[in-house]
Design an enzyme around this catalytic site. Structure first.
Site, PDB file in Angstrom:
ATOM      1  N   GLU A   1       0.811  -1.212   0.000  1.00  0.00           N
ATOM      2  CA  GLU A   1       0.000   0.000   0.000  1.00  0.00           C
ATOM      3  C   GLU A   1       0.850   1.270   0.000  1.00  0.00           C
ATOM      4  OE1 GLU A   1      -3.859  -1.789   2.412  1.00  0.00           O
ATOM      5  OE2 GLU A   1      -2.158  -1.000   3.526  1.00  0.00           O
TER       6      GLU A   1
ATOM      7  N   GLY B   1     -13.221  -3.174   3.000  1.00  0.00           N
ATOM      8  CA  GLY B   1     -14.358  -3.854   2.400  1.00  0.00           C
ATOM      9  C   GLY B   1     -15.586  -2.971   2.446  1.00  0.00           C
TER      10      GLY B   1
ATOM     11  N   MET C   1     -13.544  -9.520   7.376  1.00  0.00           N
ATOM     12  CA  MET C   1     -14.938  -9.756   7.016  1.00  0.00           C
ATOM     13  C   MET C   1     -14.992 -10.280   5.594  1.00  0.00           C
ATOM     14  SD  MET C   1     -16.351  -8.929   9.848  1.00  0.00           S
ATOM     15  CE  MET C   1     -18.096  -8.876   9.462  1.00  0.00           C
TER      16      MET C   1
ATOM     17  N   MET D   1      -9.400  -2.925   9.624  1.00  0.00           N
ATOM     18  CA  MET D   1      -8.881  -3.510  10.854  1.00  0.00           C
ATOM     19  C   MET D   1      -7.983  -2.586  11.672  1.00  0.00           C
ATOM     20  SD  MET D   1      -8.105  -7.390   9.422  1.00  0.00           S
ATOM     21  CE  MET D   1      -7.817  -8.086  11.045  1.00  0.00           C
ATOM     22  N   GLU D   2      -7.890  -1.304  11.323  1.00  0.00           N
ATOM     23  CA  GLU D   2      -6.948  -0.434  12.038  1.00  0.00           C
ATOM     24  C   GLU D   2      -7.478   0.956  12.398  1.00  0.00           C
ATOM     25  OE1 GLU D   2      -5.036  -3.462   9.624  1.00  0.00           O
ATOM     26  OE2 GLU D   2      -5.978  -1.651   8.846  1.00  0.00           O
TER      27      GLU D   2
ATOM     28  N   ASP E   1     -13.214  -4.845  -2.027  1.00  0.00           N
ATOM     29  CA  ASP E   1     -14.197  -5.922  -2.102  1.00  0.00           C
ATOM     30  C   ASP E   1     -15.458  -5.472  -1.380  1.00  0.00           C
ATOM     31  OD1 ASP E   1     -14.071  -6.960   0.868  1.00  0.00           O
ATOM     32  OD2 ASP E   1     -11.981  -6.814   0.218  1.00  0.00           O
TER      33      ASP E   1
END
Length: 248
Positions: free
Chosen positions: A14, A80, A168, A189-190, A213
């Site tokens: 990233e 997501g 997820m 997640m962060e 996604d």
């Protein structure tokens, strides 16, 4: 290191393009992490990888503040999509951040951070405005940077980002999350952990996420390919435009 901006991501892919664009790079190690100091658009910057998950992200954010005295933190990466209309390739700017897996009930209401009296942490208004302008400008002039699988143009969304220590990638838990948090735009997640650390220190924070996604049974995409062709170039373009627009 006055007026230093920190650009934080979870994965090396990233930040590959940003690291390549860094002028006068200097590498430092702290807390088991690499930090790259240098200049982007003539401004001091620190690039760092948080690693994955809320604890790792909080450790990195704390180190950036304590060791490098950063003035602001911007998180870039993938997420997501949750909300209807938030599609693959779209960009989400977080106005609020919440830990969807925080549950200290019955002592505290679900999602409330114990002893904080709040469930959500807000993005810094000024930082959000600058990032929003940068993202819009980038998307407008480079809509064809990575052609999507559809003819729909990339969209910029602003709203709630939900964070938790779970990938997820299945329909049932994702649907449950959508029902529980109907205003959440995306899940990662962060972000909420970094937002909490920045709240504690009074450091401006905002996250910009590219949707990789729809957080469902089709979420197991080729992340390396997506980051290389979409998320990576978007991070470089948006962050570069953002750095140009900074006042100090």
């Amino acid at each position: 290191m006055l007026h230093t901006t920190a650009i934080l991501s979870a994965l090396a892919e990233e930040q590959h393009g940003l690291l390549a664009a860094l002028r006068q790079p200097r590498r430092m190690e702290r807390a088991g992490r690499e930090f790259w100091l240098g200049e982007l658009q003539g401004r001091n910057v620190v690039l760092a990888l948080s690693k994955i998950g809320k604890v790792a992200a909080a450790t990195t954010a704390t180190t950036l503040i304590e060791r490098f005295a950063v003035r602001r933190i911007v998180f870039t990466g993938v997420a997501g999509g949750l909300a209807r209309g938030v599609q693959v390739g779209d960009v989400v700017l977080g106005t609020e951040y919440l830990q969807h897996d925080m549950d200290a009930s019955p002592l505290f209401p679900r999602h409330e951070i114990p002893l904080y009296g709040r469930k959500r942490f807000q993005a810094d208004a000024s930082l959000l405005a600058t990032l929003s302008g940068a993202a819009r400008a980038f998307l407008e002039r480079s809509a064809a940077i990575s052609p999507s699988q559809t003819s729909m143009p990339r969209q910029l969304h602003q709203g709630l980002i939900a964070s938790g220590d779970r990938f997820m990638g299945e329909h049932a838990p994702t649907q449950a999350l959508r029902s529980e948090l109907p205003d959440a735009l995306c899940v990662e997640m962060e972000g909420a952990a970094v937002a909490q650390v920045c709240f504690d220190y009074g450091v401006p924070f905002c996250a910009v996420r590219t949707i990789s996604d729809r957080a469902d049974d089709d979420a197991h995409v080729d992340f390396s390919q997506f980051i290389r062709s979409v998320a990576g170039p978007y991070a470089v373009g948006i962050v570069t435009e953002f750095m140009r627009r900074l006042d100090g």
